[in-house]
Design a protein around this motif. Structure first.
Motif, PDB file in Angstrom:
ATOM      1  N   ARG A  43      56.713  26.509  77.705  1.00 13.92           N
ATOM      2  CA  ARG A  43      56.538  27.860  78.238  1.00 13.92           C
ATOM      3  C   ARG A  43      56.622  27.857  79.762  1.00 13.92           C
ATOM      4  N   ARG A  44      56.015  26.852  80.379  1.00 17.43           N
ATOM      5  CA  ARG A  44      56.044  26.769  81.842  1.00 17.43           C
ATOM      6  C   ARG A  44      57.482  26.607  82.338  1.00 17.43           C
ATOM      7  N   ARG A  45      58.283  25.794  81.658  1.00 20.22           N
ATOM      8  CA  ARG A  45      59.675  25.603  82.076  1.00 20.22           C
ATOM      9  C   ARG A  45      60.457  26.912  81.984  1.00 20.22           C
ATOM     10  N   GLN A  63      59.296  29.928  82.145  1.00 23.60           N
ATOM     11  CA  GLN A  63      58.794  30.913  83.094  1.00 23.60           C
ATOM     12  C   GLN A  63      59.255  30.630  84.521  1.00 23.60           C
ATOM     13  N   GLN A  64      59.776  29.447  84.786  1.00 24.22           N
ATOM     14  CA  GLN A  64      60.304  29.139  86.115  1.00 24.22           C
ATOM     15  C   GLN A  64      61.625  29.862  86.388  1.00 24.22           C
TER      16      GLN A  64
END
Length: 314
Positions: A187-189, A191-192
């Motif tokens: 998810r973090r990737r 959202q970048q």
């Protein structure tokens, strides 16, 4: 597929199922776990099921049938409608669709992939995303329908605040579900990437974990963002999305494209799409597809996003 396996077509409704065994007249069964379990137990041997995917009303039967060792194939409503037209069907009934699904499975099973249950995190996250989508629609409907009534604005404000609080709670539950499933890094990737916020990142992460996609093309097809081609002779038909996947995920990606089109890494691509003669909606769909491919690559390769540097004119 074994020639002795029973072929069972199931038209799925919210309250009941219409089931046809080997093309025989359909019988009814309550769409409840106890009734489904009892009916499946009565089958003499493992069978092959063709179910029309209907919201999530098909899940009770699909999960229980798979658990008991039956093969399950999900058929989209669009595909079944086109098949009905192709074989000259002139009537659509629940019982008739159950028989049609048997015919479809009998003739097309070599081209079908058996369904497997999604991971637990997928199901939980999908329910949360769908509930949030309903909440957002309700909020927009209230704001638009009551916008011109000044006497109701004082009463409307606390209602909108309550909806926003529910939205915050849903997003918190999504984050918890993703963390529990071990998908937080994915998810973090996502959202970048410019334009992709936490909700769209959660939806992309969920979709990625539905199966082992062979390529980004397979992922795009799962989302329904691939393009349907219908050319004949010298005629080149207008390209349209297949829209086979989850409509809420496509909506989120479209909104992400709206945000990304004005960002330096993506504005050039969006303008080139317009220059090729694409309408703004088509250009945004193309950009949404681009964002989804990038998100897939980041998750599959477990790499960090490197922002694009727009080319400078000399």
């Amino acid at each position: 597929m074994s020639v002795t396996a029973q072929l069972i077509g199931v038209d799925v409704g919210k309250a009941q199922l219409w089931l046809s065994i080997n093309g025989e007249p359909a019988q009814r069964c309550a769409n409840e776990h106890s009734a489904i379990h009892e009916w499946l137990q009565s089958l003499p041997a493992p069978a092959a099921f063709a179910l029309e995917a209907t919201n999530d009303y098909h899940l009770a039967l699909a999960l229980e049938a798979h658990r008991q060792g039956h093969r399950v194939y999900l058929i989209s409503g669009y595909r079944l409608n086109r098949y009905r037209d192709g074989v000259g069907g002139r009537a659509k009934t629940d019982a008739g669709d159950a028989q049609l699904l048997v015919r479809y499975l009998e003739r097309e099973h070599d081209q079908l992939t058996p369904w497997t249950p999604p991971p637990k995190g997928y199901q939980s996250l999908q329910k949360l995303l769908r509930r949030r989508a309903s909440l957002v629609r309700a909020r927009v409907m209230l704001e638009q329908s009551l916008a011109g009534v000044s006497e109701l604005q004082a009463s409307l404000k606390p209602l909108i605040r309550a909806i926003q609080q529910l939205d915050t709670t849903l997003q918190r539950l999504m984050a918890k579900t993703i963390a529990t499933a071990g998908w937080a890094a994915h998810r973090r990737r996502c959202q970048q990437i410019e334009g992709i916020g936490p909700i769209t990142a959660a939806a992309l992460t969920m979709a990625f974990h539905r199966g082992a996609f062979r390529s980004s093309d397979a992922f795009i097809a799962f989302l329904g963002l691939d393009v349907r081609v219908r050319d004949s002779g010298q005629k080149r038909a207008r390209r349209r999305l297949t829209k086979q996947g989850d409509p809420e995920l496509r909506r989120l990606l479209y909104m992400a494209a709206l945000q990304a089109k004005s960002k330096p890494p993506w504005s050039g691509y969006y303008q080139r799409c317009l220059a090729r003669g694409l309408a703004p909606v088509q250009a945004l769909n193309a950009l949404a597809r681009k964002l989804a491919r990038l998100a897939f690559a980041l998750m599959k390769n477990q790499t960090e996003y490197q922002p694009r540097t727009p080319c400078q004119q000399t």
